[in-house]
Design a protein around this motif. Structure first.
Motif, PDB file in Angstrom:
ATOM      1  N   TRP A 332       0.828  -1.221   0.000  1.00 19.82           N
ATOM      2  CA  TRP A 332       0.000   0.000   0.000  1.00 19.82           C
ATOM      3  C   TRP A 332       0.858   1.265   0.000  1.00 19.82           C
ATOM      4  CZ3 TRP A 332      -0.694   3.833   3.834  1.00 19.82           C
ATOM      5  CH2 TRP A 332      -1.718   4.743   3.558  1.00 19.82           C
ATOM      6  N   THR A 335       2.396   1.707  -3.515  1.00 17.88           N
ATOM      7  CA  THR A 335       1.468   1.982  -4.620  1.00 17.88           C
ATOM      8  C   THR A 335       0.494   3.115  -4.300  1.00 17.88           C
ATOM      9  OG1 THR A 335      -0.186   0.388  -3.820  1.00 17.88           O
ATOM     10  CG2 THR A 335       1.541  -0.437  -5.308  1.00 17.88           C
ATOM     11  N   ARG A 336       0.163   3.259  -3.004  1.00 14.95           N
ATOM     12  CA  ARG A 336      -0.876   4.190  -2.542  1.00 14.95           C
ATOM     13  C   ARG A 336      -2.162   3.975  -3.323  1.00 14.95           C
ATOM     14  NH1 ARG A 336       0.220   8.371   0.566  1.00 14.95           N
ATOM     15  NH2 ARG A 336      -1.993   8.078   1.056  1.00 14.95           N
ATOM     16  N   GLY A 337      -2.373   2.725  -3.759  1.00 12.83           N
ATOM     17  CA  GLY A 337      -3.576   2.393  -4.513  1.00 12.83           C
ATOM     18  C   GLY A 337      -4.673   1.859  -3.616  1.00 12.83           C
ATOM     19  N   PRO A 340      -8.112  -3.125  -4.903  1.00 14.71           N
ATOM     20  CA  PRO A 340      -7.874  -3.949  -6.098  1.00 14.71           C
ATOM     21  C   PRO A 340      -6.419  -3.916  -6.561  1.00 14.71           C
ATOM     22  CG  PRO A 340      -9.893  -2.680  -6.339  1.00 14.71           C
ATOM     23  CD  PRO A 340      -9.211  -2.158  -5.118  1.00 14.71           C
ATOM     24  N   GLU A 341      -5.804  -2.735  -6.536  1.00 19.07           N
ATOM     25  CA  GLU A 341      -4.410  -2.626  -6.999  1.00 19.07           C
ATOM     26  C   GLU A 341      -3.460  -3.358  -6.060  1.00 19.07           C
ATOM     27  OE1 GLU A 341      -1.167   0.814  -8.312  1.00 19.07           O
ATOM     28  OE2 GLU A 341      -3.206   1.381  -7.720  1.00 19.07           O
ATOM     29  N   VAL A 342      -3.661  -3.195  -4.744  1.00 15.43           N
ATOM     30  CA  VAL A 342      -2.811  -3.888  -3.774  1.00 15.43           C
ATOM     31  C   VAL A 342      -3.026  -5.397  -3.875  1.00 15.43           C
ATOM     32  CG1 VAL A 342      -2.312  -4.212  -1.320  1.00 15.43           C
ATOM     33  CG2 VAL A 342      -2.759  -1.914  -2.214  1.00 15.43           C
ATOM     34  N   LYS A 344      -3.888  -7.103  -6.518  1.00 16.28           N
ATOM     35  CA  LYS A 344      -3.223  -7.599  -7.717  1.00 16.28           C
ATOM     36  C   LYS A 344      -1.738  -7.765  -7.487  1.00 16.28           C
ATOM     37  CE  LYS A 344      -2.701  -6.589 -12.646  1.00 16.28           C
ATOM     38  NZ  LYS A 344      -3.026  -5.621 -13.745  1.00 16.28           N
ATOM     39  N   ARG A 345      -1.154  -6.826  -6.768  1.00 15.36           N
ATOM     40  CA  ARG A 345       0.291  -6.892  -6.495  1.00 15.36           C
ATOM     41  C   ARG A 345       0.617  -8.078  -5.604  1.00 15.36           C
ATOM     42  NH1 ARG A 345       4.246  -1.862  -5.498  1.00 15.36           N
ATOM     43  NH2 ARG A 345       6.082  -3.001  -4.821  1.00 15.36           N
ATOM     44  N   ASP A 347      -1.352 -10.733  -5.204  1.00 15.09           N
ATOM     45  CA  ASP A 347      -1.986 -11.941  -5.717  1.00 15.09           C
ATOM     46  C   ASP A 347      -2.924 -12.567  -4.682  1.00 15.09           C
ATOM     47  OD1 ASP A 347      -2.586 -13.820  -7.646  1.00 15.09           O
ATOM     48  OD2 ASP A 347      -0.946 -15.171  -7.082  1.00 15.09           O
ATOM     49  N   PRO A 350      -9.273  -9.014  -3.414  1.00 18.80           N
ATOM     50  CA  PRO A 350      -9.442  -7.633  -2.915  1.00 18.80           C
ATOM     51  C   PRO A 350     -10.122  -7.569  -1.553  1.00 18.80           C
ATOM     52  CG  PRO A 350      -9.976  -7.737  -5.243  1.00 18.80           C
ATOM     53  CD  PRO A 350      -9.762  -9.153  -4.796  1.00 18.80           C
TER      54      PRO A 350
END
Length: 394
Positions: A332, A335-337, A340-342, A344-345, A347, A350
């Motif tokens: 986190w 990416t500060r996303g 869903p983005e974390v 994906k990173r 695996d 969500p």
């Protein structure tokens, strides 16, 4: 016999004087070395260099020799003066001049007399004894100077090949400590016909005990110590210079620093040696490809303190909980996303990430919104991740 005059003078003094001066021997020796290094450029070596170590040892021997001769007629001197004759030979081998040698001897005598006279006056010795002591000190300095000069001239007359010694000394001077005299470096470099480059790389080497390398394979432009306990090279063209090791990489490893100026060489060598110790990336490690890793791992104590301060909410968790939340927090932070983005990173699902982020919010609260706290957490987590990766690789 060389040294007879000073020996007679020392022997004429009361033996109690030796008891008074003996505790001062270390202080006197250090004061002499410091003053010589400060005022004679040829001796302005780093405190931990081999050259300075030789000077310190020689001065301490001279001071203690004088003290032990006090009140002792018939004291044998030839062994001592043979040692100082050898010191003169070393002076020639290390590239210093007769002027430097004589100046250092005179300064040593003056510093010794200043300390000795103060100690004797405090102890109540009479003027006659104090005057004799002064005469003995300066007679001894004269005799040592003559003896060392004899050794210097002997080495010079024999035509000793000292180029290799001087190149080794130059390399040591450049990499051993910051702040070495640029004039001293330039003078020694001129003596071995090595133009000091504006920038060069420092290559730290590691070898098997049995490994050897013919130094003639290395170009003259590279300063090298491949036979020492911690071999290294100074190189302006590391790719070309490392070709000397072709076919030998089963026995050698190398780490190449980024290009640096002369005064940055000690730090460059430390960085290259750290790379050898920490990284296992093939036989040749190019430090410029690992700068962030080497910086983050440069001081284990600071990394631990940073982790204690910034990751303390994890202390109450189990090891498995810490592992899961640490990887989520680092993902986190990097990416500060959103979830869903974390996810994906990492695996993972969500929804799993959302649950973990809620846990992190409960643990860290406002720290997650403070830029300085986030930076501390990210650095601490990254260091921990790198350490684990290195431990697994090794």
């Amino acid at each position: 016999m060389t040294g007879r005059r000073s020996g007679d003078l020392w022997a004429s003094l009361p033996r109690e004087m030796a008891l008074v001066l003996r505790p001062h021997a270390g202080v006197i020796s250090r004061a002499i070395v410091e003053e010589v290094r400060r005022t004679v450029p040829a001796y302005a070596r780093p405190a931990n260099s081999v050259t300075t170590g030789n000077v310190v040892e020689t001065v301490e021997l001279a001071v203690r020799h004088c003290i032990e001769r006090i009140g002792e007629p018939g004291h044998a001197d030839e062994t001592w003066f043979a040692l100082f004759r050898q010191r003169g030979r070393l002076e020639f081998g290390e590239g210093r001049t007769l002027d430097a040698l004589q100046t250092a001897a005179m300064i040593g005598g003056r510093v010794a007399w200043r300390h000795v006279s103060a100690a004797l006056n405090r102890s109540g010795f009479g003027l006659a004894d104090v005057a004799t002591t002064a005469e003995a000190i300066f007679a001894y300095v004269d005799e040592l100077s003559v003896t060392a000069l004899e050794g210097y001239h002997e080495a010079s007359a024999q035509g000793v090949d000292i180029t290799a010694q001087r190149r080794h000394q130059l390399l040591e001077l450049i990499v051993s400590a910051p702040g070495s005299s640029k004039l001293t470096i330039a003078g020694l470099a001129n003596a071995v016909a090595w133009p000091v480059p504006e920038r060069f790389t420092v290559i730290a080497l590691c070898r098997n005990e049995e490994a050897s390398l013919p130094t003639e394979l290395l170009p003259a432009s590279a300063l090298a110590t491949v036979d020492s306990a911690e071999p290294c090279l100074l190189s302006t063209d590391p790719v070309a210079d490392l070709r000397a090791f072709d076919g030998q990489w089963e026995s050698w490893r190398a780490a190449v620093s980024p290009p640096v100026a002369v005064d940055e060489a000690p730090a460059a060598l430390r960085t290259a040696r750290r790379a050898l110790a920490l990284l296992g990336d093939g036989p040749v490690i190019w430090c410029q490809d690992h700068l962030a890793t080497l910086w983050l791992l440069s001081e284990g104590f600071l990394a631990e303190e940073l982790a204690k301060r910034s990751l303390d909410p994890f202390d109450a968790l189990t090891e498995k909980q810490r592992e899961r939340l640490s990887e989520t927090l680092l993902a986190w932070l990097e990416t500060r996303g959103g979830a869903p983005e974390v996810a994906k990173r990492l695996d993972v699902h969500p929804q799993t990430v959302r649950a973990r982020l809620h846990q992190l919010e409960d643990l860290f609260g406002e720290r997650l919104r403070d830029p300085d706290s986030r930076l501390d957490m990210q650095l601490a987590l990254r260091v921990r991740q790198l350490s684990e990766q290195l431990a697994q690789a090794n």
